[in-house]
Enzyme design. Structure first.
Site, PDB file in Angstrom:
ATOM      1  N   LYS A 144       0.844  -1.176   0.000  1.00 57.98           N
ATOM      2  CA  LYS A 144       0.000   0.000   0.000  1.00 57.98           C
ATOM      3  C   LYS A 144       0.890   1.240   0.000  1.00 57.98           C
ATOM      4  CE  LYS A 144      -0.919   2.118   4.127  1.00 57.98           C
ATOM      5  NZ  LYS A 144       0.230   2.320   4.961  1.00 57.98           N
ATOM      6  N   HIS A 174      -0.347  -5.007   5.926  1.00 56.75           N
ATOM      7  CA  HIS A 174       0.421  -5.804   6.892  1.00 56.75           C
ATOM      8  C   HIS A 174      -0.392  -6.127   8.155  1.00 56.75           C
ATOM      9  CE1 HIS A 174       1.410  -1.999   8.939  1.00 56.75           C
ATOM     10  NE2 HIS A 174       1.771  -2.732   9.981  1.00 56.75           N
ATOM     11  N   HIS A 236      -5.859  -0.466   6.902  1.00 56.05           N
ATOM     12  CA  HIS A 236      -5.825  -1.249   8.144  1.00 56.05           C
ATOM     13  C   HIS A 236      -7.150  -1.221   8.913  1.00 56.05           C
ATOM     14  CE1 HIS A 236      -1.711  -1.166   7.081  1.00 56.05           C
ATOM     15  NE2 HIS A 236      -1.355  -0.077   7.719  1.00 56.05           N
ATOM     16  N   LYS A 341       0.942   3.406  22.231  1.00 63.45           N
ATOM     17  CA  LYS A 341       0.705   2.544  21.069  1.00 63.45           C
ATOM     18  C   LYS A 341      -0.255   1.460  21.513  1.00 63.45           C
ATOM     19  CE  LYS A 341       2.875  -0.014  17.333  1.00 63.45           C
ATOM     20  NZ  LYS A 341       2.203   0.621  16.214  1.00 63.45           N
TER      21      LYS A 341
HETATM   22  C1  BG6 Z   1       1.738   1.750   8.229  1.00 64.48           C
HETATM   23  C2  BG6 Z   1       1.520   3.235   8.159  1.00 64.48           C
HETATM   24  O1  BG6 Z   1       0.998   1.110   7.214  1.00 64.48           O
HETATM   25  O2  BG6 Z   1       1.324   1.272   9.484  1.00 64.48           O
HETATM   26  C3  BG6 Z   1       2.270   3.926   9.273  1.00 64.48           C
HETATM   27  O3  BG6 Z   1       1.960   3.730   6.900  1.00 64.48           O
HETATM   28  C4  BG6 Z   1       1.941   3.322  10.613  1.00 64.48           C
HETATM   29  O4  BG6 Z   1       1.999   5.315   9.281  1.00 64.48           O
HETATM   30  C5  BG6 Z   1       2.059   1.792  10.580  1.00 64.48           C
HETATM   31  O5  BG6 Z   1       2.818   3.862  11.575  1.00 64.48           O
HETATM   32  C6  BG6 Z   1       1.542   1.171  11.856  1.00 64.48           C
HETATM   33  O6  BG6 Z   1       1.818  -0.195  11.838  1.00 64.48           O
HETATM   34  P1  BG6 Z   1       2.021  -1.023  13.177  1.00 64.48           P
HETATM   35  O7  BG6 Z   1       2.264  -2.416  12.701  1.00 64.48           O
HETATM   36  O8  BG6 Z   1       3.204  -0.423  13.869  1.00 64.48           O
HETATM   37  O9  BG6 Z   1       0.763  -0.869  13.974  1.00 64.48           O
END
Ligand code: BG6
Length: 488
Positions: A144, A174, A236, A341
């Site tokens: 993406k 992902h 996502h 997070k």
């Molecule tokens: C990515 C985004 O697809 O996902 C980022 O482009 C984001 O901006 C990231 O930080 C978050 O992924 P994860 O796996 O850390 O939750």
């Protein structure tokens, strides 16, 4: 592993994604004995260097990006033996001849991984074809964002589609590679306890939060054109929503799953301009704190365009217009520079039809299922019990039935999403990859919101770094008599 033997051509091999995520994932597959003896990697980029220099740099980066406890220099070196580097200008068809000479093991399936900007996908596909470097068995992995709106995504998908058929294309989101996200499928369809409760008769609303404490991390150039809705919601968040909302698929095949997800995307209620105030909140962070340290605002980040109105936070109320979900809002929120997070989904069940306990406690009386995607992966079902003690009468208390994966299953490590996804590509299994129509229906819905923003000319609402977004996000859910879940 012999059926996974492959030649992996990695375009964009010195880039951030390849070095931080893809090579460490391949290294982990090597550690797990999952790479077939014959499998090899051809790293391609525009930087002028030889294989030895590339391997030396990669060794250092593996050391940096693999957790120290999981790094083994011996395994890393034997992995590097598989890797060769070639300089290639992706736009120059003449250069592609060099790839042919590398392809000397006809039994290895060819996997082409385009870890490049999407504008390159069509160019690479055409050049590979012209140089006879791919055939109908080649698998192609793309990242993406597929475009920045529906129209541009169609152009990219058409370009890929001229060379490859849909069953050769592995579009990455992902989040689908995260163990806990796949677990949503097991949770819903292996436990009839939940399956039979999973609709508007029993669920009042759903919350999906994907919060990050990081800011833009040197990605201003990309992020400012995208914003949080394109970067996170279009892919996502909507994938999470689909996995929660979809009907049971007939089986676990890629198309059965994806057919069900598409039905959800098609049923998303369009957010019209007159609904924006009560359905959508757009935010941008100002200076504040992160992990107790002062951090600059979005407009003060290095390389910032001071007048930018790009959003770093979005809260939305999504409604799914179908039999199962009519009247059940899905509140979703995602943002940068939030307090922590945290990705979690909360299913709020409806209260029992007739309430017989203390009226003061009525607000407690609904079950919640909290699904923690990251960190501290697991789930917790909040149920009501009697508070014990003679003086408590029939007072209620809410407590957790708790499943923390690391404790219950004694898993020492949860594989990274890219390990799972690369492994599935090697096996040729598309069920964790996004089909073209999913991308398009997701854009269609998101485009409408972006159009409404543009037409209204309203700037994003500010929030201080280290807070849960603009107060309007709280107001949005409070207006419906609810609140964002807080674990206390
Ligand atoms: C990515 C985004 O697809 O996902 C980022 O482009 C984001 O901006 C990231 O930080 C978050 O992924 P994860 O796996 O850390 O939750």
């Amino acid at each position: 592993t012999s059926d996974t033997r492959c030649d992996l051509m990695l375009f964009g091999a010195v880039g951030d994604l390849a070095q931080r995520k893809l090579f460490p994932a391949l290294y982990q597959l090597e550690c797990g004995g999952l790479l077939a003896r014959e499998s090899r990697v051809l790293a391609l980029a525009r930087r002028d260097m030889g294989t030895d220099e590339f391997r030396d740099q990669l060794f250092e980066n593996l050391k940096r990006y693999v957790k120290p406890a999981e790094f083994d220099a011996g395994v890393a070196r034997s992995f590097l033996e598989r890797v060769e580097y070639r300089l290639l200008d992706f736009t120059d068809p003449a250069g592609y001849d060099v790839l042919q000479t590398w392809r000397d093991r006809p039994d290895n399936e060819l996997i082409v991984y385009m870890a490049t900007p999407p504008a390159m996908y069509g160019v690479i596909a055409r050049n590979l074809k012209a140089a006879s470097c791919c055939n109908e068995n080649t698998r192609v992995v793309v990242e993406k964002p597929i475009g920045h709106d529906l129209e541009s995504s169609k152009v990219i998908n058409d370009e890929l589609g001229e060379v490859y058929s849909e069953n050769q294309l592995f579009r990455i989101d992902h989040y689908l590679g995260k163990e806990t996200v796949q677990n949503l499928i097991a949770l819903r369809f292996a436990n009839n306890l939940f399956a039979s409760q999973w609709d508007q008769n029993h669920i009042s609303h759903v919350e999906i939060t994907v919060a990050e404490s990081v800011g833009i991390e040197g990605r201003w150039g990309y992020f400012d054109k995208a914003g949080q809705i394109r970067d996170m919601v279009q892919n996502h968040l909507l994938q999470l929503l689909c996995l929660i909302a979809m009907d049971p698929p007939a089986d676990l095949s890629a198309d059965s799953l994806r057919d069900e997800k598409v039905k959800v995307l098609k049923a998303l209620k369009t957010i019209r301009p007159d609904m924006m105030d009560s359905y959508v909140v757009r935010g941008q962070y100002t200076a504040g704190t992160s992990d107790g340290k002062p951090v600059p605002g979005y407009l003060e980040e290095e390389g910032a365009n001071k007048g930018s109105e790009t959003e770093t936070f979005v809260a939305l109320k999504a409604e799914i217009e179908n039999w199962r979900w009519s009247g059940v809002p899905f509140y979703i929120r995602t943002g940068k520079r939030l307090p922590e997070k945290l990705s979690q989904i909360i299913i709020h069940f409806k209260p029992a039809p007739h309430y017989i306990f203390d009226p003061d406690q009525k607000h407690l009386a609904n079950n919640k299922l909290i699904i923690r995607l990251q960190p501290d992966e697991g789930m917790s079902l909040r149920i009501l019990t009697k508070d014990h003690g003679l003086d408590k009468g029939m007072r209620l208390r809410q407590g957790p039935l708790e499943l923390t994966f690391s404790e219950t299953f004694e898993t020492d490590r949860i594989p990274d999403a890219y390990e799972r996804l690369l492994w599935e590509v090697m096996k040729g299994n598309q069920y964790l990859f996004v089909r073209r129509d999913e991308v398009e229906y997701a854009w269609r819905w998101v485009d409408q919101v972006i159009r409404n923003w543009r037409d209204s000319g309203e700037p994003p609402k500010r929030y201080a770094a280290g807070t849960w977004g603009p107060v309007a996000s709280i107001a949005m859910i409070t207006r419906d008599g609810r609140s964002w879940y807080e674990d206390v």
